[in-house]
Design an enzyme around this catalytic site. Structure first.
Site, short mmCIF file in Angstrom:
data_model
loop_
_atom_site.label_atom_id
_atom_site.label_comp_id
_atom_site.label_asym_id
_atom_site.label_seq_id
_atom_site.Cartn_x
_atom_site.Cartn_y
_atom_site.Cartn_z
N THR A 128 0.47 10.24 9.89
CA THR A 128 -0.08 11.15 8.90
C THR A 128 -0.75 10.40 7.76
OG1 THR A 128 1.82 11.36 7.39
CG2 THR A 128 1.89 12.63 9.43
N ARG B 228 -6.26 11.53 4.82
CA ARG B 228 -7.47 11.56 5.64
C ARG B 228 -7.14 11.05 7.04
NH1 ARG B 228 -12.63 8.80 3.20
NH2 ARG B 228 -13.29 9.50 5.27
N ASP C 202 -0.78 15.35 2.82
CA ASP C 202 -0.79 14.86 1.45
C ASP C 202 0.59 15.16 0.89
OD1 ASP C 202 -0.99 14.44 -1.28
OD2 ASP C 202 -2.87 15.52 -1.52
N ASN D 242 7.01 6.48 4.22
CA ASN D 242 6.36 5.22 3.84
C ASN D 242 5.35 5.40 2.71
OD1 ASN D 242 4.97 2.44 4.34
ND2 ASN D 242 3.36 3.94 4.74
N TYR E 54 5.92 2.27 -11.79
CA TYR E 54 6.21 2.17 -10.36
C TYR E 54 7.69 1.87 -10.13
CZ TYR E 54 6.14 0.28 -5.58
OH TYR E 54 6.40 0.03 -4.26
N LYS F 88 10.50 4.01 -8.04
CA LYS F 88 11.19 3.46 -6.88
C LYS F 88 12.70 3.41 -7.09
CE LYS F 88 8.11 2.85 -3.72
NZ LYS F 88 8.25 3.42 -2.36
#
Length: 236
Positions: free
Chosen positions: A36, A39, A54, A77, A140, A144
């Site tokens: 997936t 795009r 998305d 992922n 970030y 996480k």
């Protein structure tokens, strides 16, 4: 968790670790791999089922879930890094990171969890779940850290339906996210091989590289010592 004959779905499968996961799952005998991306036309892995997803869009998640039947393995992922500090001029990029790395992962998991009884979920977290090294990584890292906690939480909540929930933690792989860093990097396939070996062995956490192992080991120590010399703490 046996991969041979399993049906798997990988988010963010158009490049980097996601593409390597899709390829490796097929190589290990997965019967179906849904690859997936926002795009799907950019997915170039022969043998997969490309699917638009998305993970920041609830309607897109619902549409993808409606197209997927039985599922044995979910690989969360997809993720982003925007180099956002926590105390910058605004919080827009921090929100984007949380919308993808935390909320996106959670919402995809919520959509597919009911059909993963007896199956497995693999979440790609980060060594930055446990430390920070520069202001530009702080947004970030916070997202996480939240994803690590999310992983541990859903493991408990899905225990009754016997869904294995595994975290993959890594620091430095040769992906687009790390393209601007001139340091030694692990090939994506090396990281993915360790992750899938761990998944099949029933591990709850896979540590992909030495810097990540060093960070995890340092959590019980004095943070003043760790942050006094981060390069030595990671690579020493």
């Amino acid at each position: 968790m046996q991969i041979n004959g399993a049906k798997a779905l990988v988010t963010g499968a158009n490049r980097g670790l996601g593409k390597a996961f899709a390829e490796a799952l097929l190589a290990r005998g997965a019967s179906t791999v849904y690859a997936t991306a926002r795009r799907p036309d950019l997915i170039d892995v022969p043998g997969v089922v490309p699917l638009r997803l998305d993970i920041t869009d609830p309607a897109s998640i619902a549409a993808a879930a409606a197209q997927v039947g039985d599922l044995d393995i979910l690989v969360n992922n997809a993720g982003i890094s925007t180099n956002a500090p926590l105390l910058g001029p605004d919080t827009d990029n921090i929100r984007r990171e949380f919308d993808t790395n935390f909320w996106g992962t959670l919402n995809v998991t919520r959509a597919f969890a009911p059909r993963l009884a007896g199956g497995a979920i693999l979440n790609v977290i980060s060594a930055l779940s446990w430390y920070v090294f520069a202001p530009s990584s702080n947004g970030y890292a916070a997202s996480k850290a939240a994803e690590w906690s999310l992983t541990n939480g859903i493991r408990l909540e899905l225990a009754d339906q016997k869904t294995q929930v595994t975290a993959l933690a890594l620091a430095i792989a040769d992906t687009d996210m790390m393209a601007g860093y001139d340091i030694p990097k692990l090939p994506p396939i090396q990281v993915v091989t360790a992750a899938l070996d761990g998944l099949e062995a029933g591990k709850l956490e896979v540590i992909a590289d030495a810097p990540t192992a060093n960070v995890k080991a340092a959590l019980s120590g004095d943070p003043a010592l760790f942050y006094a010399d981060i390069p030595a703490a990671l690579f020493g």
